[in-house]
Design a protein around this motif. Structure first.
Motif, PDB file in Angstrom:
ATOM      1  N   PRO A 185      26.304 -11.056  18.308  1.00 23.64           N
ATOM      2  CA  PRO A 185      25.677  -9.736  18.417  1.00 23.64           C
ATOM      3  C   PRO A 185      25.311  -9.350  19.841  1.00 23.64           C
ATOM      4  CG  PRO A 185      24.721 -10.989  16.604  1.00 23.64           C
ATOM      5  CD  PRO A 185      25.573 -11.940  17.380  1.00 23.64           C
ATOM      6  N   LEU A 186      24.806 -10.300  20.627  1.00 26.55           N
ATOM      7  CA  LEU A 186      24.362  -9.958  21.975  1.00 26.55           C
ATOM      8  C   LEU A 186      25.550  -9.615  22.876  1.00 26.55           C
ATOM      9  CD1 LEU A 186      21.437 -12.420  22.692  1.00 26.55           C
ATOM     10  CD2 LEU A 186      21.373 -10.048  21.945  1.00 26.55           C
ATOM     11  N   ARG A 187      26.620 -10.382  22.755  1.00 30.02           N
ATOM     12  CA  ARG A 187      27.805 -10.064  23.547  1.00 30.02           C
ATOM     13  C   ARG A 187      28.390  -8.712  23.127  1.00 30.02           C
ATOM     14  NH1 ARG A 187      30.207 -15.794  23.423  1.00 30.02           N
ATOM     15  NH2 ARG A 187      29.252 -16.758  25.234  1.00 30.02           N
ATOM     16  N   LYS A 188      28.443  -8.493  21.832  1.00 32.89           N
ATOM     17  CA  LYS A 188      28.949  -7.212  21.347  1.00 32.89           C
ATOM     18  C   LYS A 188      28.102  -6.060  21.882  1.00 32.89           C
ATOM     19  CE  LYS A 188      29.623  -4.510  17.145  1.00 32.89           C
ATOM     20  NZ  LYS A 188      29.644  -4.511  15.658  1.00 32.89           N
ATOM     21  N   ALA A 189      26.776  -6.223  21.827  1.00 35.12           N
ATOM     22  CA  ALA A 189      25.898  -5.168  22.323  1.00 35.12           C
ATOM     23  C   ALA A 189      26.108  -4.925  23.817  1.00 35.12           C
ATOM     24  CB  ALA A 189      24.443  -5.533  22.044  1.00 35.12           C
ATOM     25  N   ALA A 190      26.332  -6.003  24.581  1.00 35.50           N
ATOM     26  CA  ALA A 190      26.548  -5.850  26.022  1.00 35.50           C
ATOM     27  C   ALA A 190      27.850  -5.095  26.307  1.00 35.50           C
ATOM     28  CB  ALA A 190      26.560  -7.224  26.694  1.00 35.50           C
ATOM     29  N   PRO A 193       7.269  -8.098   2.265  1.00 37.49           N
ATOM     30  CA  PRO A 193       7.246  -8.977   3.452  1.00 37.49           C
ATOM     31  C   PRO A 193       6.205  -8.513   4.459  1.00 37.49           C
ATOM     32  CG  PRO A 193       9.139  -7.531   3.512  1.00 37.49           C
ATOM     33  CD  PRO A 193       8.506  -7.324   2.177  1.00 37.49           C
ATOM     34  N   ASP A 194       5.676  -9.477   5.181  1.00 40.76           N
ATOM     35  CA  ASP A 194       4.686  -9.182   6.212  1.00 40.76           C
ATOM     36  C   ASP A 194       5.372  -8.531   7.411  1.00 40.76           C
ATOM     37  OD1 ASP A 194       2.606  -9.004   7.928  1.00 40.76           O
ATOM     38  OD2 ASP A 194       2.228 -11.171   8.079  1.00 40.76           O
ATOM     39  N   ALA A 195       4.949  -7.292   7.767  1.00 39.77           N
ATOM     40  CA  ALA A 195       5.576  -6.586   8.890  1.00 39.77           C
ATOM     41  C   ALA A 195       5.330  -7.287  10.205  1.00 39.77           C
ATOM     42  CB  ALA A 195       5.067  -5.141   8.957  1.00 39.77           C
ATOM     43  N   ASN A 196       4.200  -8.074  10.286  1.00 40.70           N
ATOM     44  CA  ASN A 196       3.868  -8.724  11.553  1.00 40.70           C
ATOM     45  C   ASN A 196       4.496 -10.107  11.680  1.00 40.70           C
ATOM     46  OD1 ASN A 196       2.197  -6.552  12.345  1.00 40.70           O
ATOM     47  ND2 ASN A 196       0.534  -7.345  11.042  1.00 40.70           N
ATOM     48  N   ALA A 197       5.098 -10.577  10.592  1.00 37.88           N
ATOM     49  CA  ALA A 197       5.686 -11.916  10.649  1.00 37.88           C
ATOM     50  C   ALA A 197       6.990 -11.866  11.428  1.00 37.88           C
ATOM     51  CB  ALA A 197       5.936 -12.447   9.234  1.00 37.88           C
ATOM     52  N   SER A 198       7.262 -12.920  12.129  1.00 36.04           N
ATOM     53  CA  SER A 198       8.492 -12.972  12.926  1.00 36.04           C
ATOM     54  C   SER A 198       9.659 -13.348  12.023  1.00 36.04           C
ATOM     55  CB  SER A 198       8.352 -14.003  14.049  1.00 36.04           C
ATOM     56  OG  SER A 198       8.098 -15.286  13.500  1.00 36.04           O
ATOM     57  N   ASP A 199      10.792 -12.792  12.319  1.00 37.72           N
ATOM     58  CA  ASP A 199      12.007 -13.058  11.552  1.00 37.72           C
ATOM     59  C   ASP A 199      12.670 -14.312  12.112  1.00 37.72           C
ATOM     60  OD1 ASP A 199      14.297 -13.108  10.149  1.00 37.72           O
ATOM     61  OD2 ASP A 199      15.000 -11.097  10.734  1.00 37.72           O
ATOM     62  N   PRO A 200      12.811 -15.337  11.263  1.00 34.77           N
ATOM     63  CA  PRO A 200      13.423 -16.568  11.803  1.00 34.77           C
ATOM     64  C   PRO A 200      14.875 -16.371  12.214  1.00 34.77           C
ATOM     65  CG  PRO A 200      13.222 -16.685   9.405  1.00 34.77           C
ATOM     66  CD  PRO A 200      12.473 -15.460   9.840  1.00 34.77           C
ATOM     67  N   ASN A 201      15.530 -15.335  11.681  1.00 37.17           N
ATOM     68  CA  ASN A 201      16.931 -15.091  12.034  1.00 37.17           C
ATOM     69  C   ASN A 201      17.094 -14.122  13.186  1.00 37.17           C
ATOM     70  OD1 ASN A 201      17.867 -16.742   9.903  1.00 37.17           O
ATOM     71  ND2 ASN A 201      17.541 -15.052   8.451  1.00 37.17           N
ATOM     72  N   ALA A 202      15.949 -13.608  13.705  1.00 36.10           N
ATOM     73  CA  ALA A 202      16.057 -12.634  14.794  1.00 36.10           C
ATOM     74  C   ALA A 202      16.582 -13.309  16.057  1.00 36.10           C
ATOM     75  CB  ALA A 202      14.693 -12.005  15.064  1.00 36.10           C
ATOM     76  N   LEU A 203      17.352 -12.575  16.815  1.00 35.05           N
ATOM     77  CA  LEU A 203      17.934 -13.105  18.055  1.00 35.05           C
ATOM     78  C   LEU A 203      17.024 -12.829  19.227  1.00 35.05           C
ATOM     79  CD1 LEU A 203      21.589 -11.943  17.486  1.00 35.05           C
ATOM     80  CD2 LEU A 203      20.742 -14.273  17.364  1.00 35.05           C
ATOM     81  N   ASP A 204      16.874 -13.811  20.065  1.00 34.25           N
ATOM     82  CA  ASP A 204      16.096 -13.647  21.288  1.00 34.25           C
ATOM     83  C   ASP A 204      16.941 -12.891  22.300  1.00 34.25           C
ATOM     84  OD1 ASP A 204      14.562 -13.761  23.495  1.00 34.25           O
ATOM     85  OD2 ASP A 204      14.386 -15.950  23.580  1.00 34.25           O
ATOM     86  N   PRO A 205      16.500 -11.693  22.734  1.00 30.69           N
ATOM     87  CA  PRO A 205      17.331 -10.936  23.676  1.00 30.69           C
ATOM     88  C   PRO A 205      17.534 -11.626  25.002  1.00 30.69           C
ATOM     89  CG  PRO A 205      15.154  -9.942  23.445  1.00 30.69           C
ATOM     90  CD  PRO A 205      15.242 -10.998  22.412  1.00 30.69           C
TER      91      PRO A 205
END
Length: 502
Positions: free
Chosen positions: A92-97, A480-492
């Protein structure tokens, strides 16, 4: 001898009049006596008639409203806002770049600085409709030029490649209609004029030729016959009718103007001295009562009316022009009163099929894909993109889909309901449905997820009750908790792993 004469007579009869019960299309009898045809190849016909045909097509677009409307309709439907790439990289990050750099480069793509890359697509669609072809030349730029990717595109019209340039190059290659071919038939170069042959404002040397390698040129052409080298205007089968109809309309307009004038004629008895000048002239003003001399008579001019034939004649002629141009009658004339909803829908579906075929076989294949490949190569070489293993996995990095502008709904409620039913029945995917609208499914899903998170945070939910997209509300313990972090989220800030070689 008699037998030989009999065979000759039969052969002459068969060749001149056709076999009984055969094809009427080849008959030389009365009905087709004046049907003169040519067996010349399309390249010979283009060489003889191309410049004049293109000049007439351009004249019509500049001066004829129907021709101007047809070409604008074609460009708007084939390109619209632009046919954009959607990289299929799994990272995803390469695609976004890549997508971000592409979007920034599109604003700088035009060497003339008049539009962006999608504007060049629209201009290319217009030129191909006008002359059957257009050329784009890659123009590499220096780093100090300040471009995000040191590359631009220069558009060259058909007239810049002379049709009459047929020769043999010094290296033995054959040059046909300005295109140089090697001994196995591959295009190796284009012999362009340095200045447009019809532009007297250009101070360049008239007739000077520059040889440009084929690798630096994109030739966008919609061929109509096998072996065709140069383009044929889409106006070719409609030029005669457009011009004659325009003349007829002008004559009718002048006739109506004359008929609208209150023209009167005064008839007087023969004067005693016919050479003597008249004493006065009669001028009629609104509401005026004019007394005539004894013996004078006034008649009012009554030009003949066109009657009830004008409208049907116009309609049928414009239908023929519409068929010749491949543009629906309503799009050509902006006349929405002639067809009902069903007929308009059928013609629209047929038109969209033709447009879709042209988009993918001409615009995407000939223009978009080569530009994307050159953009990626230049961006990597210039350091604008960091793609490990690009030289070994170039095809993987270049993989993308091209998304045309979405079609507008014909019947929004029915069309949307039918598409939802297809998705729920497993006949098509959401990704396919979103791509058909000209959007990237991953980007749409990310935007939807961001909206849902914002709604949960603010205690809002704008979805229709009972909708399949209805999610647990903010008071629901399963929400789901809106403030909880997504374990699958990508670090930019995290550099993704390199693409694995196959």
């Amino acid at each position: 001898m008699a037998r030989t004469n009999w065979r000759a007579r039969v052969g002459a009869w068969v060749g001149g009049f056709g076999v009984p019960g055969g094809f009427d299309a080849t008959s030389g009898q009365r009905r087709l006596k004046g049907f003169a045809t040519s067996r010349a190849h399309v390249n010979a016909l283009i060489a003889a008639s191309g410049p004049e045909m293109n000049a007439r097509a351009r004249w019509l677009v500049r001066n004829n409203g129907y021709a101007a409307n047809a070409i604008e309709s074609w460009a708007a439907n084939t390109v619209g806002d632009g046919i954009g790439p959607n990289s299929t990289l799994p990272q995803p990050l390469r695609k976004a770049a890549i997508q971000k750099l592409w979007l920034a480069w599109t604003d700088q793509a035009d060497a003339e600085g008049l539009t962006d890359f999608y504007g060049l697509q629209r201009r290319a669609a217009r030129e191909v409709f006008l002359t059957g072809e257009v050329f784009l030349r890659f123009r590499p730029r220096r780093p100090e030029d300040g471009l995000v990717v040191p590359l631009q595109l220069q558009m060259l019209p058909s007239e810049m490649l002379p049709l009459n340039r047929n020769t043999t190059a010094a290296n033995g290659n054959v040059v046909r209609q300005g295109i140089e071919f090697d001994r196995v038939g591959r295009r190796t170069a284009y012999h362009f004029l340095r200045r447009h042959p019809g532009d007297s404002t250009d101070p360049g040397l008239s007739g000077e030729i520059v040889q440009v390698p084929a690798s630096e040129v994109i030739h966008v052409i919609d061929p109509v016959e096998a072996g065709q080298l140069r383009g044929v205007s889409r106006f070719a089968p409609a030029i005669v009718k457009l011009f004659l109809l325009d003349q007829y309309d002008d004559a009718e307009l002048d006739r109506k103007k004359v008929a609208a004038m209150y023209a009167m004629f005064v008839t007087s008895p023969a004067p005693d001295n016919p050479l003597a000048p008249t004493d006065e002239e009669y001028e009629i003003a609104p509401g005026q009562v004019l007394r005539l001399d004894p013996g004078e008579e006034v008649t009012v001019g009554q030009p003949a009316d066109s009657g009830a034939t004008y409208e049907p004649f116009q309609y049928r002629t414009l239908l023929q022009i519409s068929a010749a141009l491949g543009i629906p009658y309503g799009y050509l004339t902006n006349d929405g009163a002639k067809g009902n909803f069903s007929n308009s829908r059928l013609s629209l579906i047929e038109f969209r099929r033709r447009v879709s075929a042209w988009q993918h076989s001409v615009m995407v294949y000939q223009m978009c894909r080569p530009v994307w490949a050159r953009f990626m190569d230049t961006a990597v070489l210039a350091g604008g993109l960091r793609l490990p293993g690009y030289d070994r996995q170039r095809e993987d990095y270049l993989a993308c889909t091209w998304l045309p502008t979405k079609w507008d709904w014909v019947d929004p409620l029915k069309d949307a309901s039918a598409e939802i039913a297809q998705i729920e029945a497993g006949l098509k995917s959401r990704t396919q449905a979103i791509a058909e609208r000209g959007y990237d499914a991953e980007r749409v899903d990310a935007e939807i997820a961001a909206e849902r998170a914002r709604e949960r945070l603010l205690g809002l939910d704008f979805r229709r009750p009972g909708s399949p997209a209805q999610a647990p509300g903010p008071g629901d313990p399963n929400a789901p908790d809106a403030n909880a972090s997504d374990p699958n989220a990508l670090d930019p800030n995290q550099d993704p792993a390199p693409v694995q070689a196959p």
